[in-house]
Design a protein around this motif. Sequence first.
Motif, PDB file in Angstrom:
ATOM      1  N   THR A 213      31.193 -23.025 -15.777  1.00  0.00           N
ATOM      2  CA  THR A 213      30.203 -23.338 -16.809  1.00  0.00           C
ATOM      3  C   THR A 213      30.803 -24.006 -18.035  1.00  0.00           C
ATOM      4  O   THR A 213      30.181 -24.843 -18.657  1.00  0.00           O
ATOM      5  CB  THR A 213      29.480 -22.067 -17.294  1.00  0.00           C
ATOM      6  OG1 THR A 213      30.467 -21.158 -17.790  1.00  0.00           O
ATOM      7  CG2 THR A 213      28.716 -21.410 -16.177  1.00  0.00           C
TER       8      THR A 213
ATOM      9  N   ALA B 122      21.239 -30.957 -14.701  1.00  0.00           N
ATOM     10  CA  ALA B 122      20.408 -29.813 -15.034  1.00  0.00           C
ATOM     11  C   ALA B 122      19.833 -29.964 -16.432  1.00  0.00           C
ATOM     12  O   ALA B 122      18.660 -29.672 -16.683  1.00  0.00           O
ATOM     13  CB  ALA B 122      21.230 -28.536 -14.934  1.00  0.00           C
ATOM     14  N   GLU B 123      20.671 -30.470 -17.332  1.00  0.00           N
ATOM     15  CA  GLU B 123      20.212 -30.629 -18.707  1.00  0.00           C
ATOM     16  C   GLU B 123      19.074 -31.651 -18.752  1.00  0.00           C
ATOM     17  O   GLU B 123      18.083 -31.480 -19.467  1.00  0.00           O
ATOM     18  CB  GLU B 123      21.385 -31.069 -19.591  1.00  0.00           C
ATOM     19  CG  GLU B 123      21.172 -30.689 -21.039  1.00  0.00           C
ATOM     20  CD  GLU B 123      22.476 -30.497 -21.771  1.00  0.00           C
ATOM     21  OE1 GLU B 123      23.502 -31.019 -21.290  1.00  0.00           O
ATOM     22  OE2 GLU B 123      22.460 -29.835 -22.811  1.00  0.00           O
TER      23      GLU B 123
ATOM     24  N   PRO C 133      25.910 -29.798 -14.500  1.00  0.00           N
ATOM     25  CA  PRO C 133      25.381 -29.485 -15.826  1.00  0.00           C
ATOM     26  C   PRO C 133      24.557 -30.631 -16.425  1.00  0.00           C
ATOM     27  O   PRO C 133      23.477 -30.397 -16.968  1.00  0.00           O
ATOM     28  CB  PRO C 133      26.633 -29.224 -16.665  1.00  0.00           C
ATOM     29  CG  PRO C 133      27.744 -29.025 -15.707  1.00  0.00           C
ATOM     30  CD  PRO C 133      27.362 -29.679 -14.434  1.00  0.00           C
ATOM     31  N   SER C 134      25.046 -31.879 -16.277  1.00  0.00           N
ATOM     32  CA  SER C 134      24.340 -32.958 -16.970  1.00  0.00           C
ATOM     33  C   SER C 134      22.976 -33.206 -16.329  1.00  0.00           C
ATOM     34  O   SER C 134      21.982 -33.433 -17.021  1.00  0.00           O
ATOM     35  CB  SER C 134      25.179 -34.233 -16.975  1.00  0.00           C
ATOM     36  OG  SER C 134      25.688 -34.468 -15.690  1.00  0.00           O
TER      37      SER C 134
ATOM     38  N   ASN D 204      18.348 -25.141 -19.929  1.00  0.00           N
ATOM     39  CA  ASN D 204      19.212 -24.869 -21.070  1.00  0.00           C
ATOM     40  C   ASN D 204      20.608 -24.464 -20.574  1.00  0.00           C
ATOM     41  O   ASN D 204      20.812 -23.351 -20.103  1.00  0.00           O
ATOM     42  CB  ASN D 204      18.605 -23.748 -21.912  1.00  0.00           C
ATOM     43  CG  ASN D 204      19.354 -23.579 -23.219  1.00  0.00           C
ATOM     44  OD1 ASN D 204      20.462 -24.109 -23.373  1.00  0.00           O
ATOM     45  ND2 ASN D 204      18.749 -22.862 -24.140  1.00  0.00           N
ATOM     46  N   VAL D 205      21.572 -25.404 -20.680  1.00  0.00           N
ATOM     47  CA  VAL D 205      22.918 -25.142 -20.179  1.00  0.00           C
ATOM     48  C   VAL D 205      23.607 -24.057 -20.996  1.00  0.00           C
ATOM     49  O   VAL D 205      24.401 -23.278 -20.488  1.00  0.00           O
ATOM     50  CB  VAL D 205      23.755 -26.432 -20.185  1.00  0.00           C
ATOM     51  CG1 VAL D 205      25.137 -26.167 -19.652  1.00  0.00           C
ATOM     52  CG2 VAL D 205      23.080 -27.491 -19.350  1.00  0.00           C
ATOM     53  N   GLU D 206      23.258 -24.004 -22.271  1.00  0.00           N
ATOM     54  CA  GLU D 206      23.873 -23.014 -23.156  1.00  0.00           C
ATOM     55  C   GLU D 206      23.652 -21.599 -22.608  1.00  0.00           C
ATOM     56  O   GLU D 206      24.550 -20.775 -22.652  1.00  0.00           O
ATOM     57  CB  GLU D 206      23.269 -23.161 -24.557  1.00  0.00           C
ATOM     58  CG  GLU D 206      23.894 -22.288 -25.627  1.00  0.00           C
ATOM     59  CD  GLU D 206      25.333 -22.657 -25.937  1.00  0.00           C
ATOM     60  OE1 GLU D 206      25.792 -23.727 -25.497  1.00  0.00           O
ATOM     61  OE2 GLU D 206      26.008 -21.871 -26.616  1.00  0.00           O
TER      62      GLU D 206
ATOM     63  N   THR E 218      23.404 -20.635 -19.546  1.00  0.00           N
ATOM     64  CA  THR E 218      24.323 -20.365 -18.441  1.00  0.00           C
ATOM     65  C   THR E 218      25.682 -19.975 -18.968  1.00  0.00           C
ATOM     66  O   THR E 218      26.336 -19.085 -18.439  1.00  0.00           O
ATOM     67  CB  THR E 218      24.535 -21.612 -17.577  1.00  0.00           C
ATOM     68  OG1 THR E 218      23.981 -22.706 -18.227  1.00  0.00           O
ATOM     69  CG2 THR E 218      23.982 -21.425 -16.216  1.00  0.00           C
TER      70      THR E 218
ATOM     71  N   SER F  87      22.604 -25.560 -13.091  1.00  0.00           N
ATOM     72  CA  SER F  87      23.425 -26.010 -14.215  1.00  0.00           C
ATOM     73  C   SER F  87      24.906 -25.767 -13.959  1.00  0.00           C
ATOM     74  O   SER F  87      25.757 -26.368 -14.595  1.00  0.00           O
ATOM     75  CB  SER F  87      22.984 -25.340 -15.515  1.00  0.00           C
ATOM     76  OG  SER F  87      22.907 -23.962 -15.349  1.00  0.00           O
TER      77      SER F  87
END
Lengths: 306, 340, 425
Positions: free
Chosen positions: A28, A180-181, A177-178, A186-188, A190, A173
Amino acid sequence: MIDVVIGAIVWSNLLVLLALGLTMTYITTGVPNFAQASFAIIGSYIALTLLRLAELHPYLSLPVTFILGGILGLLTYYLALKPLIKRKASIEMLMIATLAWDLILFGITGAYSELLSSITKKTETLFVFTYLDFEFYGLPGRLIVSSLLVLLTILGLYLLLYKTKFGIALRASMENPSLAEAMGINVENTRLFSWFLSGALACMAGSVLPFLQEIVPQTGYFIIVSIFAASIVGGLYHILGALIGGYIIGISESLFTYVLSIFLGPGVLVYSKVISLLMMIVTILIHPKGITGTELWRKVERWLNL
Amino acid sequence: MVELITLILFFFALYTIVSLSLNLEFGYGGIPNFGKALYVLTGAVVVGGILNRLLIWYFGIEGDFISASSIAAYKMTELISQNPLLGLGIFIFCVLLAIVAGAIVGALSILPSAKLKEDYLGVTLLAISEVVYLILFYNTEIVGGYYGVSTPDILAFIPGEYRMYAYTVLGLICAIIVYLFLERLLNSPYGRILRGHRENEDLIKAFGRDVMKLRVKTMAIGSAIAAIAGVIFVFYSASVVVNAFNRVEWTFYPFLIVLLGGKGNNRGVVLGAFIFVLLKMLIDFYKFDIKYLLHLPFEAVWLQYIIFGILALLILCYKPEGILKERPIFTPPIKSRINE
Amino acid sequence: MWKKIVALGVVLLTVLMAGCTNTGTEETGPTGTVEEEVIKVGTLVDFSGPLSTHGIDTKNNLELAKEDIEKYFKEHNMPYRIEILPEDTRLDPNLALQKIQLLKGKGVNIFVGPLSSSEVKTILPYTLSNKIIVISPSSTALPPLIGATSPEQKKYLYRFVASDDLQGMAIASLVADMGIEDVVILYRDDAWGKGLSQETRKNLPKYGVNVVDYIAYPSNPSPADWSPYITKVEEDIRKVINSKGKDKVGVIYIGFEEGATLFSQIPEDSILLDVKWIGSDGIVKSDKLLELKDKTAKVGMYSTIFESEGPEEYVQRYKKRFGGTPTSYGLISYDALWVLTMAYVDTLKANNGKYDADIMTKKIKEVIEKYNNGEYGVKPLSGKIVLNEFNDRASGDYAIYMVTEDGWKKVGIWRYDTKKVEWIK
């Protein structure tokens, strides 16, 4: 021989818990966390404190260490890493930051052990719990408890990741991650989740660790090597890698070394850490993505229908 | 007081050498050498393993390696106290040997990188360095392991109370030479290609350069320099004890220094080394006073780790690109353009 | 940019200078009326690693010694005060050397420590070239192993503990006296463990004891999982037990408190609990091993320790203050501080208030004599101090302790003069 097997399994179980956290936060946040072993030592001290001051058996205090450990994981992310990530620091800087954090945790552990000693009137810088362990049909409690912890963790993770909506978002994510964003996840969240779990699992492992070996503030410096080896051999890009790697490294450190000593003499026994390191080097050279990064693993995964 | 300043300057010199070599590999070449401690250790092995065996053979001493080393080191120290040239000769001999050994070890250990991405390369180098460290630690036959071996005091001709200053001067001279050498090297075509390689490997390949050869060369030079630091440190402490060459002091601290001073800027790294050593020693020196001042209920040693960790985090946070940024390259044609 | 940095550096340096002069002149005592001279004693121990129990024990004993000595100063109207500066070397020789230099910069000339022989080896040349007086309470490696081939090299470095050759003899003689004919040696693979186990191994055949196997376990770190070692020793024991019988077979364990972890992992029905175990000063009076007395009492854990008990009232005082019992290394540290401070005071008196290391070495000899005779109102806790030409403890008896259901009990003594074991009936 049976004792060697039991010992190796307990050590592997703990390694799995520790490596799981390392792998998750790597996925992550993209940083190999050098403070992972110190999380465990903090866990050991939390268990010790509860034992000395509240007379709570370390096995019974596991839920408390789990939560406090989670908080420690979150603190690590908020205090040591987030400010740097915001400033777009490079991966090396993040690595060094975890090292600095490790140093802080080391200092706190040491200072705390001294405070505790002055309260309990015992030296608390070096301790074991082994004499507190129970036996169940001839099996040591640490084997049962650590195996249960691994099973529960795996089960919990499976249900969470594959059966809930949050889990799907999490996996998405983690894998990309990108993307998913872009999909509005919300990657934060995760990241927070992974750091919480990383700290929590490590602290739990840490409160079982004194049943296996003596703990001093410096212990973290020695076991971090095995944790890294486990995560890497298993594969840093897949959570299950920690599970596989943990068992491979844990078993090779004691069982494999022991078998070697039968052929090469007892002198080999001191080099058990060398063996796990060599396995790590070989894995990286042959297949850097680890076991869970191989084609074979993908087939297994499809077969398991994950 | 003088002792504190001497100590700061000595370790400043030592860390400057190691960090500059790391800056060559990591800052300019983009190779994350997390195995730096191994190359410093190589220098120590040259003295403890090779020089000592030569001396034992020369004096014809019998007995186990560790005890024989003690006698050989003692005899040699006696000779050196009469003959300064001998001491300096041994020093230069060991430095040359360390350069060769360091270059070989460095070149060999980078070979796996043919296949690896950066973070894996870093971890591999770290693992290789740990493996060698553990083997040397447990095997007392090679360089004495955890017992360690004594080595001759190459500055024995200087009276005891001044010897520290002499070692500091020696260290500083070596650091200056290394700095000048690297500045020259990095302003050559080699240095420019190295930076290009860091930014974009494929581009270098496209220009027909062999990337692998470039890396091997860089690691060989970097490791040779790090080995010099090992030699200086060993002579200064007059013994080789393997646990003194652990990953915290000789890998992680140099990384911190390079990041603190500024990747790819040698002047910044020198400055970084100075600030690092100064802070570390000052915390070490004043921790007792801080403890009494704050009435802390625990030993000052813990405070030292905590303060140092916090400072390192703050520095990383507020100076993410280091104190001095990387400077653009001024080749002679560009320079003349600017001057016009 | 550069200007700022230079300015910062200058400011830092000024602070540093100012701080230094402050600490240097701070010599007024708490009363403020009498000018007290501060005697600074550096302490180089391990607070965070495998010897941390000993490190803390050393510090605790030094604190008690400091109280006693300051009381003595007060009673005799001597204007001195002691300041103890403890440092954590983490058993790293590099750190030990750095710390000793830093402390010297703080005006410290006398030290207690370091604990391990590899650290002693690294600081030895520095003590010689800079005339630093050091007393190690626990380094036991033979002088050539720490780099001292002549007494001249160890002029300023004292070790108030006897070196391994004596204890090796004591252990070998103890094993033979117990009627054991075959032993397996399990030792900690570091300078201490190897030194002592080698001396023991060397002496055993002289007493007619056969060494079946000689097994090392890692020290850095010590194993988490002991089963490979347990199994190995079991196999060895099984081999000889068939022909000799349980009574004639033993295990010599040369290690520290990690022995507690080892014992906790030995299964209840293991053959290892049927034979006698012999330990060393590394584990004597260890509370951690006592916690496992259901196993350790079975095998006895007959352990030798430099005969130094300390009077009962001192042990009680220690217990009340810090909990637990002082180890013999701790008691030696107590003695070391008395010798260091008294010799320091005498040096100042003899040299017009100025410190001089060479006078100090002479004074140490005299002070040891006086201290042995009880002229300061106390006698050495670790028994009469006699040094050999290497400034190491020259002779000594070894007490033999074993684990019983009621705790560690003294069961015998190995006499240096007769080289024989006397059992306490």
